[in-house]
Scaffold this active site. Structure first.
Site, PDB file in Angstrom:
ATOM      1  N   HIS A   1       6.021   2.513  -3.078  1.00  8.50           N
ATOM      2  CA  HIS A   1       6.874   2.611  -1.962  1.00  8.50           C
ATOM      3  C   HIS A   1       6.269   3.773  -1.001  1.00  8.50           C
ATOM      4  CE1 HIS A   1      10.514   2.657   0.159  1.00  8.50           C
ATOM      5  NE2 HIS A   1      10.883   3.826   0.240  1.00  8.50           N
TER       6      HIS A   1
ATOM      7  N   ASP B   1      10.999   3.154   4.806  1.00  8.03           N
ATOM      8  CA  ASP B   1      12.329   3.105   3.896  1.00  8.03           C
ATOM      9  C   ASP B   1      13.515   2.949   4.735  1.00  8.03           C
ATOM     10  OD1 ASP B   1      13.259   3.785   1.301  1.00  8.03           O
ATOM     11  OD2 ASP B   1      14.553   5.068   2.510  1.00  8.03           O
TER      12      ASP B   1
END
Length: 339
Positions: free
Chosen positions: A311, A123
């Site tokens: 994610h 991220d």
């Protein structure tokens, strides 16, 4: 077989450490093999996460002979969260810039007695590690990024309002930068509900907490069932850590586009020539596969892998991700013993 994982409530393999880095306190996890290590790996987390986001990756890296350092980045966990003035002044936002993160990582490496490190990121942490390699190329020998593709520094500034016309999957960043998260998520109970939703908790009628084209659905947080990605004890630790400084520091990373642009004007013609592993999460809605097209132009020594997760690939498919990292390190990292 139970997958080995760092116990967030306490694990003898890790030490909780603090360091003053360029005037700010950082908390970091430190784990080292008992009989020396072949190299030092820094693992950099993203939003909304903390150093424990790497809990599945620390044990196999330790077993492979690496010293592992996992900082809470600025604004998260036990690290300082300097206040930022409201727009338009945004005074203090430079604390949350890539350049500042690069300087702080370099300083932590110096304090730990190493002139070179391997970097891994996820991220925002993925974005950070690329920039550390650009700002301090002699510091980083190898680099891997989970989910986050490389975006080369630009010579022209593109405001977020313009960027989302090209990348509508970034629309949620408008909400995160607006102050909405801090105004809705204040108490520990609210933080726990929020994190549960961001980590994939859903409601009985399919309610969800987040959409990349809209942002956070605060009205849904109270009805969400528990995420399958964290145990109750883990979620409690996460909520406690985020309660230290609240949510404001973390979302400052979404307010610093212009600062990063100005800082990176010196970097626009540079490439990342060290060995790089990029692991694409094929179901990642915030960072979809199309965003990584053309990376090889700027990262010529890149190995591509993919994993069929959202994610949160580090937690959804830890064995696959760990295997990819292990295989890549065995190919590109020549062992050097340190004490």
């Amino acid at each position: 077989m139970v997958l080995d994982c760092i116990n967030p409530a306490g694990d003898p393999r890790i030490s909780h450490c603090n360091a003053s880095l360029n005037g700010k306190n950082y908390h970091y996890l430190l784990a080292a093999p008992p009989r020396g290590y072949r190299a030092t790996i820094f693992l950099i987390h993203g939003w909304p996460d903390i150093s424990l986001g790497w809990r599945y990756q620390i044990p196999p890296l330790l077993q492979a002979g690496y010293r592992v350092v996992c900082p809470d980045i600025m604004g998260f966990g036990g690290t300082d969260a300097p206040p930022v003035s409201p727009p338009p002044s945004n005074e203090g936002i430079e604390y949350y810039s890539f350049k500042r993160a690069a300087e702080d990582i370099k300083e932590l490496a110096r304090q730990l007695g190493t002139e070179q490190i391997i970097l891994g990121g996820h991220d925002w942490g993925g974005a950070v590690v690329y920039k550390v390699a650009l700002y301090h190329p002699s510091l980083v020998t190898h680099l891997f990024s989970i989910c986050t593709p490389y975006t080369a520094p630009r010579s022209t500034y593109i405001p977020l309002q313009t960027m989302i016309k090209i990348l509508p999957n970034f629309t949620y960043q408008l909400q995160l930068a607006s102050g909405a998260v801090e105004s809705h998520v204040k108490t520990k109970a609210q933080i726990k509900q929020f994190l549960n939703g961001m980590y994939g908790g859903t409601g009985p009628n399919g309610e969800k907490a987040f959409d990349v084209r809209k942002g956070v659905f605060f009205e849904n947080l109270g009805v969400l069932r528990k995420t399958p990605l964290l145990g109750e004890e883990e979620l409690e630790v996460y909520a406690e850590e985020f309660s230290r400084n609240g949510m404001s520091g973390g979302v400052c990373w979404y307010r610093n586009r212009e600062v990063n642009f100005q800082d990176e004007l010196q970097l626009t013609k540079k490439t990342i020539d060290i060995p790089v592993l990029f692991v694409q999460a094929t179901k990642d809605e915030a960072l979809p596969p199309a965003m990584s097209e053309g990376m090889e132009e700027y990262v010529p020594n890149m190995t591509r892998k993919s994993v069929a997760t959202s994610h949160w690939a580090l937690w959804e498919a830890p064995e696959q991700v760990n295997g990819m990292i292990k295989e890549w390190l065995e190919k590109v990292d020549q062992p050097k013993s340190s004490l």
